[in-house]
Design a protein around this motif. Structure first.
Motif, PDB file in Angstrom:
ATOM      1  N   UNK A 275      29.609 -40.032 137.752  1.00 19.41           N
ATOM      2  CA  UNK A 275      28.430 -39.261 137.341  1.00 19.41           C
ATOM      3  C   UNK A 275      28.689 -37.757 137.424  1.00 19.41           C
ATOM      4  N   UNK A 276      29.083 -37.316 138.587  1.00 17.25           N
ATOM      5  CA  UNK A 276      29.444 -35.912 138.754  1.00 17.25           C
ATOM      6  C   UNK A 276      30.279 -35.787 140.015  1.00 17.25           C
ATOM      7  N   UNK A 277      30.839 -34.620 140.202  1.00 15.76           N
ATOM      8  CA  UNK A 277      31.776 -34.400 141.296  1.00 15.76           C
ATOM      9  C   UNK A 277      31.134 -34.634 142.660  1.00 15.76           C
ATOM     10  N   UNK A 282      30.579 -37.928 147.589  1.00 13.16           N
ATOM     11  CA  UNK A 282      29.752 -38.622 148.584  1.00 13.16           C
ATOM     12  C   UNK A 282      30.174 -40.087 148.701  1.00 13.16           C
ATOM     13  N   UNK A 283      30.423 -40.713 147.559  1.00 12.17           N
ATOM     14  CA  UNK A 283      30.859 -42.116 147.596  1.00 12.17           C
ATOM     15  C   UNK A 283      32.216 -42.250 148.294  1.00 12.17           C
ATOM     16  N   UNK A 284      33.130 -41.335 147.987  1.00 11.99           N
ATOM     17  CA  UNK A 284      34.448 -41.378 148.617  1.00 11.99           C
ATOM     18  C   UNK A 284      34.323 -41.243 150.132  1.00 11.99           C
ATOM     19  N   UNK A 285      33.533 -40.268 150.577  1.00  8.96           N
ATOM     20  CA  UNK A 285      33.393 -40.041 152.019  1.00  8.96           C
ATOM     21  C   UNK A 285      32.765 -41.257 152.700  1.00  8.96           C
ATOM     22  N   UNK A 286      31.778 -41.875 152.053  1.00 10.67           N
ATOM     23  CA  UNK A 286      31.147 -43.053 152.635  1.00 10.67           C
ATOM     24  C   UNK A 286      32.113 -44.216 152.764  1.00 10.67           C
ATOM     25  N   UNK A 287      32.839 -44.505 151.693  1.00 10.71           N
ATOM     26  CA  UNK A 287      33.816 -45.599 151.723  1.00 10.71           C
ATOM     27  C   UNK A 287      34.932 -45.295 152.737  1.00 10.71           C
ATOM     28  N   UNK A 288      35.342 -44.029 152.789  1.00  7.25           N
ATOM     29  CA  UNK A 288      36.430 -43.651 153.699  1.00  7.25           C
ATOM     30  C   UNK A 288      36.008 -43.864 155.156  1.00  7.25           C
ATOM     31  N   UNK A 322      39.695 -46.929 139.978  1.00  4.65           N
ATOM     32  CA  UNK A 322      38.760 -45.851 140.290  1.00  4.65           C
ATOM     33  C   UNK A 322      39.082 -44.608 139.479  1.00  4.65           C
ATOM     34  N   UNK A 323      40.353 -44.274 139.388  1.00  7.99           N
ATOM     35  CA  UNK A 323      40.782 -43.086 138.643  1.00  7.99           C
ATOM     36  C   UNK A 323      40.429 -43.219 137.164  1.00  7.99           C
ATOM     37  N   UNK A 324      40.523 -44.437 136.646  1.00  7.57           N
ATOM     38  CA  UNK A 324      40.231 -44.675 135.226  1.00  7.57           C
ATOM     39  C   UNK A 324      38.816 -44.242 134.850  1.00  7.57           C
ATOM     40  N   UNK A 325      37.918 -44.234 135.797  1.00  4.63           N
ATOM     41  CA  UNK A 325      36.518 -43.899 135.524  1.00  4.63           C
ATOM     42  C   UNK A 325      36.234 -42.397 135.567  1.00  4.63           C
ATOM     43  N   UNK A 326      37.212 -41.610 135.975  1.00  9.77           N
ATOM     44  CA  UNK A 326      37.007 -40.169 136.124  1.00  9.77           C
ATOM     45  C   UNK A 326      37.492 -39.466 134.862  1.00  9.77           C
ATOM     46  N   UNK A 327      36.676 -38.653 134.211  1.00  7.88           N
ATOM     47  CA  UNK A 327      37.137 -37.906 133.033  1.00  7.88           C
ATOM     48  C   UNK A 327      38.344 -37.030 133.382  1.00  7.88           C
ATOM     49  N   UNK A 328      39.236 -36.852 132.430  1.00 12.80           N
ATOM     50  CA  UNK A 328      40.482 -36.137 132.689  1.00 12.80           C
ATOM     51  C   UNK A 328      40.284 -34.745 133.274  1.00 12.80           C
ATOM     52  N   UNK A 329      39.402 -33.887 132.701  1.00 11.90           N
ATOM     53  CA  UNK A 329      39.226 -32.552 133.305  1.00 11.90           C
ATOM     54  C   UNK A 329      38.758 -32.618 134.751  1.00 11.90           C
ATOM     55  N   UNK A 330      37.858 -33.566 135.045  1.00 10.44           N
ATOM     56  CA  UNK A 330      37.381 -33.722 136.415  1.00 10.44           C
ATOM     57  C   UNK A 330      38.511 -34.208 137.331  1.00 10.44           C
ATOM     58  N   UNK A 331      39.320 -35.149 136.834  1.00 12.31           N
ATOM     59  CA  UNK A 331      40.432 -35.667 137.631  1.00 12.31           C
ATOM     60  C   UNK A 331      41.404 -34.554 137.976  1.00 12.31           C
ATOM     61  N   UNK A 332      41.730 -33.736 137.003  1.00  7.97           N
ATOM     62  CA  UNK A 332      42.659 -32.636 137.271  1.00  7.97           C
ATOM     63  C   UNK A 332      42.095 -31.677 138.312  1.00  7.97           C
ATOM     64  N   UNK A 333      40.808 -31.373 138.192  1.00  8.24           N
ATOM     65  CA  UNK A 333      40.193 -30.481 139.161  1.00  8.24           C
ATOM     66  C   UNK A 333      40.200 -31.048 140.571  1.00  8.24           C
ATOM     67  N   UNK A 334      39.909 -32.333 140.698  1.00  9.01           N
ATOM     68  CA  UNK A 334      39.911 -32.977 142.008  1.00  9.01           C
ATOM     69  C   UNK A 334      41.311 -32.982 142.621  1.00  9.01           C
ATOM     70  N   UNK A 335      42.317 -33.274 141.809  1.00  4.66           N
ATOM     71  CA  UNK A 335      43.685 -33.284 142.313  1.00  4.66           C
ATOM     72  C   UNK A 335      44.116 -31.892 142.746  1.00  4.66           C
TER      73      UNK A 335
END
Length: 616
Positions: A275-277, A282-288, A322-335
């Motif tokens: 949905x958004x960054x 938040x989901x990552x932190x919860x699962x982690x 999980x990565x497949x669901x992230x748009x490319x520009x967002x994925x690059x920014x997160x990395x």
């Protein structure tokens, strides 16, 4: 011509760790005559690369990870430790290492890895099949064109003379590329600025520094610890500032730490639509948090310092989805934003590396300054001014020496080396579309064109495949491009290249064999049937691939020939196609990262009696 006499030629561009490991595998795997050319533009980097060459690594530089994880062979876990204790020539080693008994969880000096790789390469050449030849050549690959029967590679020698080298296949193993540093444009040649800390000149400047000098090290990752540790062990008392954009510090492994793999449930919230960054984080932190709690609760023997590593490893199989669901520009920014943090979660370092830094932290001489470097400029005093933007303000720090450990370029559109400029111009290489890190490759490591088709007989190993490792295999941090990944790349690429030559009769072929060589599957007859004879054949091939001595490989090969004879029509084509199917299954088993190397050895029936768990 792509042959030398009766031998097809394979050129490996880059003779550092990745290129040497791949050449060793090809020398082992080849059954028919072939020439393996190992090309290197820096003779002092041969069998070492920037990370391990002797001139850039004083004896205080140790591997960040335990000595027991440094074997170049995933299926031979103790090889490096055994070599260091039993085979290494210690004649010119300093006393504290000359008398050292190396252990799996302990440290080892990085510079001896060059000796290890040189000796294992020489052994592979000696034990190669008749007609399989190793040629070590000096020169820089500057251009590459496809030809009717392979590749025409332009090599520039130190004299400036250029030579065209024909090959049936080219393996690109060019290693890490340097990032441009706009903030240091005014000081790149300044005597108080060290751009290359892993160089003879960089080490000399650090060792010549007065003990009370003020030092700034750009970066707080493990390479920065090498520079700081070198100074501290020489009695440095002046302030050493580690400038880090994220403030990430690495952790030390427990002294008797052993690696392992735990099984955790799939982090299903990561598979929800992106949905958004902020919502994703938040989901990552919860699962982690839940996963770390599960490890602490269900595996009480795992030290708290390595819980994060266990979770990161356990998540690898699920990350591609999980990565497949992230748009490319967002994925690059997160990395880009969390790359250092991810690296620190995925791996720690031996106490030898970390403890000297931790002991010297504030109120000692080492300070962590969290912020991004804006500029490094000469001061009137002759020193350097380092401007750092922190969360609250801009700070200017004066330094007698600035060391840059900020410098790995992952976007090949920015790499200035002529080979990469020409490969991109010819559309024989494509920057990785999803991550912007490394190049687009297929499942075999074959370079892809912008349209997604194989570029030709061109494969890649090592850091060039970082983006693909992230999206295809869920590898994170340095595990997307370091020794752990290179071990698997070397097996898979070497087997693929040798298979192509065998299927196509020595050239980058044609017809049905070429179609099988280009496919990702077996020939559709044997493996899918799960025939017991096929299973036995794969087991023999695994053992053959893992065997160092030629005589033992020849015995296994003879057993394999006898076994598959009744399974095929009495023609050479059918036999070669079945061999390819067997080889591909063997490669998949040897490169299975769902278990530790020792678990893998036991699973494949090649374990030693002393094997215990350890992670790759």
């Amino acid at each position: 011509m792509t042959r030398t006499g009766t031998r097809p030629r394979i050129v490996v561009v880059g003779a550092g760790l990745a290129g040497t490991a791949t050449a060793i595998r090809m020398l082992r795997f080849a059954r028919r005559p072939v020439e393996v050319v190992l090309l290197e533009r820096r003779p002092d980097y041969r069998s070492a690369g920037v990370a391990y060459h002797r001139r850039g690594n004083p004896w205080d530089h140790v591997f960040n990870i335990q000595a027991g994880r440094m074997s170049v062979f995933r299926e031979d876990v103790l090889d490096f430790v055994h070599w260091a204790n039993r085979e290494a020539d210690r004649g010119d080693w300093p006393a504290h290492w000359a008398d050292h008994e190396f252990t799996e969880p302990g440290p080892a000096p990085r510079r001896i890895f060059q000796d290890y790789l040189e000796q294992r390469l020489a052994e592979a050449a000696r034990e190669a099949a008749p007609g399989v030849q190793l040629t070590e050549a000096d020169g820089e690959a500057v251009d590459l064109e496809l030809a009717a029967q392979g590749v025409e590679l332009t090599v520039r020698h130190c004299s400036g003379e250029e030579q065209v080298l024909s090959a049936a296949h080219v393996v690109l193993a060019t290693g890490l590329e340097l990032k441009d540093l706009p903030f240091a444009a005014d000081v790149l040649e300044h005597p108080r600025f060290v751009r290359h800390p892993y160089s003879a000149e960089g080490v000399r400047r650090l060792e010549a520094l007065p003990p009370d000098a003020e030092v700034v090290i750009v970066g707080s990752v493990l390479s920065a610890y090498d520079s700081a540790g070198l100074l501290l062990r020489r009695g440095h008392t002046g302030t050493i500032r580690l400038v880090s954009r994220t403030g990430t510090m690495f952790r030390s492994y427990p002294g008797a730490h052993e690696h392992g793999v735990v099984e955790l449930a799939c982090p299903r919230r990561l598979l929800e639509p992106y949905r958004n960054r902020e919502e994703f984080l938040r989901r990552v932190r919860g699962e982690w948090a839940e996963a770390c709690g599960t490890v602490a609760r269900e595996y009480p023997d795992i030290a708290p310092e390595v819980v994060a590593e266990r979770v990161a490893k356990a998540w690898e199989p699920h990350l591609p989805a999980a990565v497949e669901r992230i748009p490319s520009p967002e994925l690059r920014g997160l990395l880009d934003e969390f790359g250092t943090t991810i690296a620190a979660l995925r791996v720690g370092a031996v106490p030898y590396t970390i403890e000297v830094i931790e002991r010297a932290m504030d109120p000692g001489p080492v300070r962590l300054l969290v912020g991004g470097v804006q500029a490094i400029t000469p001061a009137e005093s002759g020193r350097l001014e380092v401007t750092v933007a922190t969360a609250d303000e801009k700070q200017t720090v004066l330094a007698d020496l600035v060391v840059s450990n900020f410098g790995r370029e992952t976007d090949y559109r920015r790499v200035e080396e002529p080979l990469w400029r020409n490969l991109l111009r010819r559309e024989l290489a494509t920057p990785h579309g999803r991550t912007g890190r490394g190049l687009d490759v297929d499942h075999r490591g074959v370079l892809l064109t912008p349209s997604g088709t194989p570029a030709g007989p061109l494969t890649a190993v090592g850091p060039l495949r970082e983006g693909d490792e992230i999206v295809r295999n869920g590898r994170t941090g340095a595990f997307a491009f370091n020794l752990a990944a290179i071990k698997n790349h070397s097996i898979a690429v070497a087997a693929h290249v040798i298979e192509q030559l065998e299927l196509a009769g020595g050239e980058f072929g044609s017809g049905a064999d070429h179609e099988l060589a280009e496919s990702g599957a077996s020939d559709g007859t044997f493996e899918e049937a799960a025939d017991p004879a096929f299973e036995h054949a794969v087991s023999l091939e695994v053992r053959r691939m893992a065997t160092r001595a030629r005589s033992q490989r020849e015995q296994l090969d003879a057993h394999l020939d006898a076994l598959i004879g009744p399974l095929t029509a009495p023609d050479d084509t059918g036999r070669r196609r079945l061999r390819a199917a067997i080889s591909r299954s063997a490669v998949r088993r040897l490169t299975d990262v769902s278990m530790t190397p020792r678990q893998l050895r036991r699973h494949l029936g090649i374990a030693d009696t002393g094997d215990t768990d350890e992670e790759d």
